[in-house]
Scaffold this active site. Sequence first.
Site: not given
Length: 769
Positions: A135-136
């Site tokens: 996600e990051d």
Amino acid sequence: MTEPALAGLRQPAPQAGASDSGGVTDLGGASQSPAVSHKPRAPSAPAAGTGSGEAQDDTRYLISDLCAFLESYLPPEQISECYRAYLYGAEAHEGQKRKSGEPYIYHPLAVARILAEMRMDYQCLIAALLHDVIEDTQIAKEQLAAEFGEAVAELVDGVSKLTQIDFRSRAEAQAASLQKMLLAMTRDIRVILIKLADRLHNMRTLDAMSSEACRRISRETLEIFAPIANRLGINWIRVELEELGFAHYWPWRRHVIQRAVQRTSGARIEMVSTVETALKRALHQEDIQGAVEGRRKHLHGIYRKMKDKSRGFSELVDVFAFRVTVDRVDTCYRVLGLVHNLYKPVPGRFKDYIAIPKANGYQSLHTALVGPQGIQIEIQIRTQDMHRVAESGIAAHWMYKTGSQSGSSPTALAADWLQNLLEMQREAGNSVEFLEHVKVDLFPGEVYVFTPKGRILSLKRGATVVDFAYAIHSDVGSNCVAARIDRRMAPLSTVLRSGQTVEIITAPGARPNPGWLNFVMTAKARVNIRGHLKKVKSREARAFGKRLLNAELSAFSIDIDGVDPIRLAAYLEDGGLRDLGELLDDIGLGNRLATLVARRLVGVEGDQVPSRPLGNSDIHHHRLAIRGTEGMVVNFARCCRPIPGDDITAVFSPGRGIVVHRTECRNLGSLETKGDKRLSVEWSHEPEGEFSTEIRVEVSNRRGALAVVAGAIAEQGSNIENVQTAEKDGMITDLGFQLQVRSRAHLASIMRRLRLISLVTRITRVTRS
């Protein structure tokens, strides 16, 4: 990632007991020191957090702490893999900071520590250490699968939010991400355990967020994640999430309740000690080995009880609870007899969750007693195994290696719930609707009813016969037509009570009734009914859309089969439609005007008309014939209630199809000013079914007048749907009837019959503004 970087990820795990000052460097951008080390919790008793909602977890775990803790239950090679995952995640998150300013890697470490205390397997711990990588950071799922295996990659992907899709609103994005996570959970339950640990640490460190973000995250925690933890039986996580969420979402309410508790605690500490001593003495006298624990209920639990029962704090009588833990099930019932001899039981407050476990597998005996000073107390009696399951739920499968797969075990019950989630996902129209169904389903059942064969089903309080039918099987619910409760016939809308035996009567051709949505309580019933209605509506819309389009195309002497395929394909592509069926759906539901579609399909621009003039017969043929059997895509206006024989017109209503009005209806003008489009319609030669209409009958104010008028209406073969009465003056009463009639001629015969009654002074057909 370069070869030198990969080589750096393959460092061996630190030895157990190694000094933290030995220089384990945090690759997230900080050197770790012994000052922030933390003594691991005992693996046999996962902590429930402070429970106060005030203390925030500012502990920064070291990877050496985690590895030392893991040596209590994992082999060395698996611990080394966890260490390698930490190094991989630290490098991936290098330079990233949390809102608090600390290196980001502290968060995955804390999440892994929570899961380690639940004694989760090494793949789950690796996924926890890497749960934000997809996600990051720039690392893809395929890279994780190559490095740590497909199972870890699937777990990380299941926890990751959807970030590559543009959503119209935050709510839609949130719902889609939660739907993705819940569906991943149906494939591997460890997904939700990672997410719960992630949310727990985020809630412990929520003070770094803005006040708006605190409220939004706390509300989501209280509405979604705490109920999920409860549904899976993980009580210690549920309690801490509720307390932290309550503290951030309703800080003032929590403060008021806390002050009230503090004011009363001093006076009741002695009472708690007195009850504990009395219970221990009673156990000792009967030579029963058991532990007694007294506690004050959690603040959020007190608030919820005040809210649910609409009571002030001073009116609550069972703020204090006691738990007695013994060795065997039969001992639980012996202790129940002891406490009932010791203090007087409160009638109607005993619950046997041992014989009939809760939906999440929870087992215990609950009884309310009148304790010292007349204060009501609650006592829970359970075995040690039941207590472990009550605190850890499905996580007990990993913590204690129970391996229990009985029908009432948390693992088996969770599997049933996950199967229901899959069914809801298939039937739900979109992620937002799916999430709403999940919210309804998350709250535990409180009604226990029996099938004729003695099987016990747990349902939400207020559940009806239809909910029960769907709980047995979707097909049983969809085909049910009647029911027997305790061997007596009962309506499908009957609200069930605990202890009843329910038998469902089905018929092969039966289908769900839209009216069921007005009283069903469970998500499974609601989603199945809505799914069926959507399918029916889609079929009706497609057939009706085809009729509408063919009616417009008839002005050009062709039908849909005669349209140029190239021009049709171009129109579908321009409109973003998959096929002709989707176009017909849109027309039938009123989302596209058949007139405009027909013009585009034959190549007519602007206000051009067909090349040949239209005669009266053509115009008549061009009108759409209303049969009365079109279903949900043709609606009859309630303001004027048209019936066969009336002159009618129709307007498009996007999403609903068309709404038919009488031509003289006064509401048509206002609809046209709103941009609604008229459609030329007429009744078919042989309309089918019955149609609602309203009449007002003025009668002399005499006893039995209503019965006389109603009897005359019934004589004419009409069903009365609704009756309203209003006294006009002392002499005249207005009777308003909503009737079902076949046609205008049928209505005329009813009105002629009513005029023959001497009590009737005036009859009018009602048209509402």
